[in-house]
Design a protein around this motif. Structure first.
Motif, short mmCIF file in Angstrom:
data_model
loop_
_atom_site.label_atom_id
_atom_site.label_comp_id
_atom_site.label_asym_id
_atom_site.label_seq_id
_atom_site.Cartn_x
_atom_site.Cartn_y
_atom_site.Cartn_z
N VAL A 128 -31.57 37.16 45.33
CA VAL A 128 -30.42 38.06 45.52
C VAL A 128 -29.20 37.54 44.80
N ARG A 129 -28.96 36.24 44.86
CA ARG A 129 -27.80 35.65 44.18
C ARG A 129 -27.88 35.91 42.68
N GLY A 130 -29.08 35.77 42.09
CA GLY A 130 -29.22 36.01 40.66
C GLY A 130 -28.91 37.45 40.29
N VAL A 131 -29.35 38.40 41.13
CA VAL A 131 -29.06 39.81 40.86
C VAL A 131 -27.56 40.07 40.96
N ILE A 132 -26.92 39.53 41.98
CA ILE A 132 -25.48 39.76 42.17
C ILE A 132 -24.69 39.17 41.01
N LEU A 133 -25.05 37.97 40.56
CA LEU A 133 -24.34 37.36 39.44
C LEU A 133 -24.50 38.17 38.16
N SER A 134 -25.64 38.85 38.01
CA SER A 134 -25.87 39.63 36.79
C SER A 134 -25.14 40.96 36.78
N VAL A 135 -24.77 41.47 37.95
CA VAL A 135 -24.12 42.80 37.99
C VAL A 135 -22.65 42.73 38.37
N ARG A 136 -22.18 41.59 38.83
CA ARG A 136 -20.79 41.56 39.29
C ARG A 136 -19.78 41.74 38.16
N LEU B 297 -23.31 37.14 49.68
CA LEU B 297 -22.09 36.35 49.86
C LEU B 297 -22.01 35.21 48.86
N ALA B 298 -23.14 34.54 48.61
CA ALA B 298 -23.14 33.42 47.67
C ALA B 298 -22.90 33.89 46.24
N GLY B 299 -23.45 35.07 45.90
CA GLY B 299 -23.26 35.56 44.54
C GLY B 299 -21.88 36.12 44.28
N TYR B 300 -21.20 36.57 45.32
CA TYR B 300 -19.88 37.20 45.13
C TYR B 300 -18.73 36.21 45.27
N PHE B 301 -18.83 35.32 46.25
CA PHE B 301 -17.75 34.36 46.50
C PHE B 301 -18.15 33.00 45.93
N ARG B 302 -17.37 32.50 45.00
CA ARG B 302 -17.69 31.24 44.33
C ARG B 302 -17.71 30.07 45.30
N TRP B 303 -16.76 30.02 46.22
CA TRP B 303 -16.67 28.85 47.10
C TRP B 303 -17.83 28.83 48.10
N ILE B 304 -18.31 29.99 48.49
CA ILE B 304 -19.49 30.04 49.36
C ILE B 304 -20.73 29.63 48.57
N ASP B 305 -20.79 30.04 47.30
CA ASP B 305 -21.94 29.72 46.47
C ASP B 305 -22.13 28.21 46.33
N ALA B 306 -21.03 27.49 46.15
CA ALA B 306 -21.12 26.03 45.96
C ALA B 306 -21.71 25.34 47.18
N ILE B 307 -21.44 25.88 48.37
CA ILE B 307 -21.93 25.24 49.60
C ILE B 307 -23.34 25.71 49.93
N VAL B 308 -23.53 27.03 49.89
CA VAL B 308 -24.81 27.60 50.34
C VAL B 308 -25.96 27.17 49.44
N MET B 309 -25.75 27.19 48.14
CA MET B 309 -26.86 26.91 47.24
C MET B 309 -27.31 25.46 47.32
N ARG B 310 -26.38 24.54 47.63
CA ARG B 310 -26.82 23.16 47.80
C ARG B 310 -27.69 23.03 49.06
N ILE B 311 -27.36 23.80 50.09
CA ILE B 311 -28.20 23.80 51.29
C ILE B 311 -29.58 24.40 50.98
N MET B 312 -29.58 25.50 50.23
CA MET B 312 -30.85 26.13 49.87
C MET B 312 -31.71 25.20 49.00
N ASP B 313 -31.07 24.50 48.07
CA ASP B 313 -31.81 23.55 47.23
C ASP B 313 -32.44 22.45 48.08
N GLY B 314 -31.71 21.97 49.07
CA GLY B 314 -32.25 20.95 49.96
C GLY B 314 -33.43 21.46 50.77
#
Length: 295
Positions: A173-181, A116-133
């Motif tokens: 998973v996000r990195g793989v999705i960004l590379s193939v989308r 979801l984070a790799g496909y939808f940009r708006w989800i990526d902005a929220i989810v990845m900041r949570i993951m970084d924290g």
């Protein structure tokens, strides 16, 4: 003139029939065979513990405390008179359950969130900041905090170990999705009006399976080590539940007197983690032969 005899209908073997044996040969070529055998032995000893143990692992016998190897106690006894052999067998069950459970849960949750984070940009902005924290907090400290809030139990330990592993799987998973989308076949599917859910399941998720298998073996080994650390520190499973970590914790004060109290579970833990890591490397090489040739 000589005409070579050839069959008018050449033998054809389906690709699927060749793929599995080829993958197995790559996987169990050399060291992975020994690693698989060691892991199988540990799993069998743990699963068959109710039939292989000699004494109830919870039975206390103060009159037999800190005894050496004997016919009644194959690996001696600990400071409470409990049979070390039986406790080591049952301790393997806790470590394997925690390792397997953490691997499956973190991979499953990380796959969903990462796609979801790799496909939808708006989800990526929220989810990845949570993951970084979450990644900014050491995993062991986060696990200790969760256990302190919820109490020590096998389920709590499993959840406390799984949660810190999820961000690593999500980033993979996000990195793989960004590379193939942006691949042509994905853009072609979009131009044909393929729905996002079908597109992700059919074209994006399959690309993540190979790295997820390898990551799952890493999580498996890491979770077993983390569980042992937590139990060794007294923040893992309850003391009455036998695990390799609390067996070593109970025996550390008597290491100079009876080193086996620490060495027996420690050697089994080391062999199991080493075997899982070797199998993970073999899976990586089998799933990506090009990487194996480069190395």
């Amino acid at each position: 003139m000589t005409i070579s005899a050839t069959s008018s209908e050449p033998d054809t073997v389906p690709a699927a029939a060749l793929a599995a044996p080829t993958l197995l040969r790559r996987l169990f070529n050399g060291r992975p065979t020994t690693a698989a055998a060691i892991l199988l032995v540990v799993v069998l000893l743990s699963v068959l513990a109710p039939w292989l143990h000699t004494v109830d692992p919870l039975a206390l016998d103060p009159g037999q405390r800190l005894k050496g190897i004997s016919a009644a106690h194959w690996l001696g006894t600990d400071a409470y008179g409990r049979d070390v052999y039986s406790r080591v067998l049952y301790g393997g069950r806790v470590s394997l359950v925690v390792g397997l459970g953490a691997a499956l849960a973190s991979v499953a949750l990380g796959l969903v969130i990462g796609v979801l984070a790799g496909y939808f940009r708006w989800i990526d902005a929220i989810v990845m900041r949570i993951m970084d924290g979450m990644m900014a907090i050491p995993g062991v400290l986060l696990a200790i905090a969760l256990i302190a809030l919820s109490g020590a139990s096998l389920v709590t330990v499993l959840a406390a170990i799984t949660i810190p592993e999820i961000p690593r799987v999500v980033r993979l998973v996000r990195g793989v999705i960004l590379s193939v989308r942006n691949e042509p076949y994905v853009e072609a599917a979009l131009s044909l009006g393929t729905r996002p859910a079908k597109l992700m399941l059919r074209h994006l998720v399959p690309n993540t399976l190979a790295p997820l298998v390898v990551q799952g073996t890493y999580v498996f080994a890491s979770a077993m080590i983390t569980e042992s650390i937590l139990s060794f520190l007294g923040a893992g499973v309850p003391p009455e539940v036998a695990s390799w970590g609390n067996i070593m914790a109970d025996g550390r004060s008597y290491f100079q007197l009876i080193p086996g109290l620490v060495l027996y579970p420690g050697v089994l833990l080391s062999l199991t983690v080493l075997s899982v890591n070797i199998l993970g490397d073999a899976m990586r090489d089998a799933l990506d032969p090009r990487m194996a040739r480069r190395m």
